[in-house]
Write a protein that holds these residues in place. Sequence first.
Motif, PDB file in Angstrom:
ATOM      1  N   ASP A  32       0.806  -1.216   0.000  1.00 27.18           N
ATOM      2  CA  ASP A  32       0.000   0.000   0.000  1.00 27.18           C
ATOM      3  C   ASP A  32       0.840   1.267   0.000  1.00 27.18           C
ATOM      4  O   ASP A  32       0.300   2.369  -0.172  1.00 27.18           O
ATOM      5  N   LYS A  49       0.611   3.331  -3.156  1.00 33.39           N
ATOM      6  CA  LYS A  49      -0.558   4.194  -3.360  1.00 33.39           C
ATOM      7  C   LYS A  49      -0.215   5.649  -3.120  1.00 33.39           C
ATOM      8  O   LYS A  49      -0.630   6.538  -3.873  1.00 33.39           O
ATOM      9  N   ILE A  65      -1.721  11.663  -9.456  1.00 31.09           N
ATOM     10  CA  ILE A  65      -2.947  10.979  -9.893  1.00 31.09           C
ATOM     11  C   ILE A  65      -3.754  11.862 -10.832  1.00 31.09           C
ATOM     12  O   ILE A  65      -4.377  11.388 -11.787  1.00 31.09           O
ATOM     13  N   ILE A  74      -9.143   6.886 -11.704  1.00 29.20           N
ATOM     14  CA  ILE A  74      -8.315   6.007 -10.868  1.00 29.20           C
ATOM     15  C   ILE A  74      -8.857   6.073  -9.446  1.00 29.20           C
ATOM     16  O   ILE A  74      -8.870   7.144  -8.826  1.00 29.20           O
ATOM     17  N   ILE A  89      -8.499   4.938  -5.679  1.00 28.02           N
ATOM     18  CA  ILE A  89      -7.586   4.416  -4.663  1.00 28.02           C
ATOM     19  C   ILE A  89      -8.315   4.503  -3.327  1.00 28.02           C
ATOM     20  O   ILE A  89      -8.581   5.593  -2.821  1.00 28.02           O
ATOM     21  N   ASP A  90      -8.662   3.349  -2.775  1.00 23.39           N
ATOM     22  CA  ASP A  90      -9.402   3.326  -1.512  1.00 23.39           C
ATOM     23  C   ASP A  90      -8.699   2.384  -0.542  1.00 23.39           C
ATOM     24  O   ASP A  90      -7.499   2.118  -0.672  1.00 23.39           O
ATOM     25  N   ILE A 118      -5.619  -1.228  -6.952  1.00 18.85           N
ATOM     26  CA  ILE A 118      -6.080   0.071  -7.445  1.00 18.85           C
ATOM     27  C   ILE A 118      -7.073  -0.216  -8.568  1.00 18.85           C
ATOM     28  O   ILE A 118      -6.815  -1.044  -9.452  1.00 18.85           O
ATOM     29  N   ARG A 129      -3.430   0.886 -17.443  1.00 23.62           N
ATOM     30  CA  ARG A 129      -2.855  -0.259 -16.717  1.00 23.62           C
ATOM     31  C   ARG A 129      -1.380  -0.441 -17.052  1.00 23.62           C
ATOM     32  O   ARG A 129      -0.527  -0.595 -16.155  1.00 23.62           O
TER      33      ARG A 129
END
Length: 515
Positions: free
Chosen positions: A214, A217, A228, A239, A241-242, A248, A262
């Motif tokens: 992570d 990220k 981003i 995109i 991101i959580d 992702i 990708r």
Amino acid sequence: MDTPTLITIIAAIVALIIGYIIATVISKTVQKNKVAEILKKAEADGEIVKEKKMLQAKEKFIQLKSEHDKSVHEKNKGIADTENRLKQKEQSLTSKSEDYKKKEAEIENIKKDVLDQKDIFEKRRQDIEKLHVRHVQQLEALANLNKEDAKAQLVEALKAEAKTNALGYIQEIMEEAKLNANKEAKKIVLQTIQRVGVEASVENAITVFNIESDEIKGRIIGREGRNIRALEAATGVEIIIDDTPEAIVLSCFDPVKREIARLALHQLVMDGRIHPARIEEVVEKVKKQIEEEIMEIGKRTTIDLGIHGLHSDLIRHVGKMRYRSSYGQNLLQHSREVANLCGIMAAEIGLNPKIAKRAGLLHDIGKVPDGESEMPHAIYGMKLAEKYKEKPEICNAIGAHHDEVEMTSLYAPIIQVCDAISGARPGARREMTENYIKRIKELESLALEYPGVLKSYAIQAGRELRVLVESDKVTDAESDALAFTISNRIQTEMTYPGQVKVTVIRERRSVAVAK
């Protein structure tokens, strides 16, 4: 101050006061005169206005009176016309009544004549029957045959003649069937081709990019989110991101853009240098790689299908279909499937399979335009094929496979049928489970609404409805009518892919037990 001076001053003041008083009196007198003049003028003007208003009122009264007289005259005229019409109708009714009475008298006379003629006719009929019996007896005596034997001979003669005529008709029908056999066989092949089963469709609106940890990220997000934002602007992909661990989500309806995002993310993460300038450089590089891959996919597809001489731009569009889906069905796979089906079908009915394959591969090429297009995909694909000098029958087959243009060759219905076969087979296109179950239940409930229906079953993914009826309540003729009625209701009230076959089953079972 001296006394004479004081007297002079006082005299002057008195003179001023007297002058002021006189001036005031004169001013008031003048004002009164002016007011009197104004009042006189106002009275004169009032008299003039009054006279004018009186004149106007008189004119208005005269006008209203004339209009009233005119209206009264018109009403009187209308009443007079109505009275005339009523008088005419009364005269007409009187004359009709007299004619009716005359006709009644004539009818009574005719009735009497008919009754008299009826009696005469009855007498003549009896005489004719007697003569007929006498003639039949004379004929039987001359022919040595009675009435029944004569009928039997006549029936046998008619049977022989009917057999001869029937054999002639059968021979004509056989000759006509031989002439039309080839044409009818083509229709049967088109209508009875079997469905094919390949893989089922899947949801494909997102792509999940897996990461090792992570921590990456944060590097992808960048300071204040600049990385981003730059990546989303360069690729056109959202995109997400959580908190999902080591993943992702790339979300976009365009599969090409998702693939570019990708691959760009993969290279950035492997390289480790993630900043806006580097992101733009990598995205441009990946776009070129994807373009090359699209051309390679298009060339490989045409080689696999044995299609040669296709324009490079059409090859690029074929490669782009690899990244496009329709109702969850991959467009390139669908087009290859349609091309193979078209080749087989064209060979079966004596057409050129290469032309059919070419048209089958290009039939949905309008779904992958280079820019936005407001035309239907079939028309756009036809225009694209015409632009690159494809044959007229291929262009027409592309444009007519959804009936946007008129079919001019037999290749067009082949493309249309094979497109329906590929899209309508079970599992070819995405259908939500809830919608599928709802459609199945609606099919079964529709049949259960009719009296005499015992059970109904939707089978073959909702493409066939079998209805079981009670044999003591529904006859064979009513079963045929019930199947026709249910199929019409399904066609008008429901939306479904392909076609739905309705089968009404009526069965009677008699059971007895021997003890």
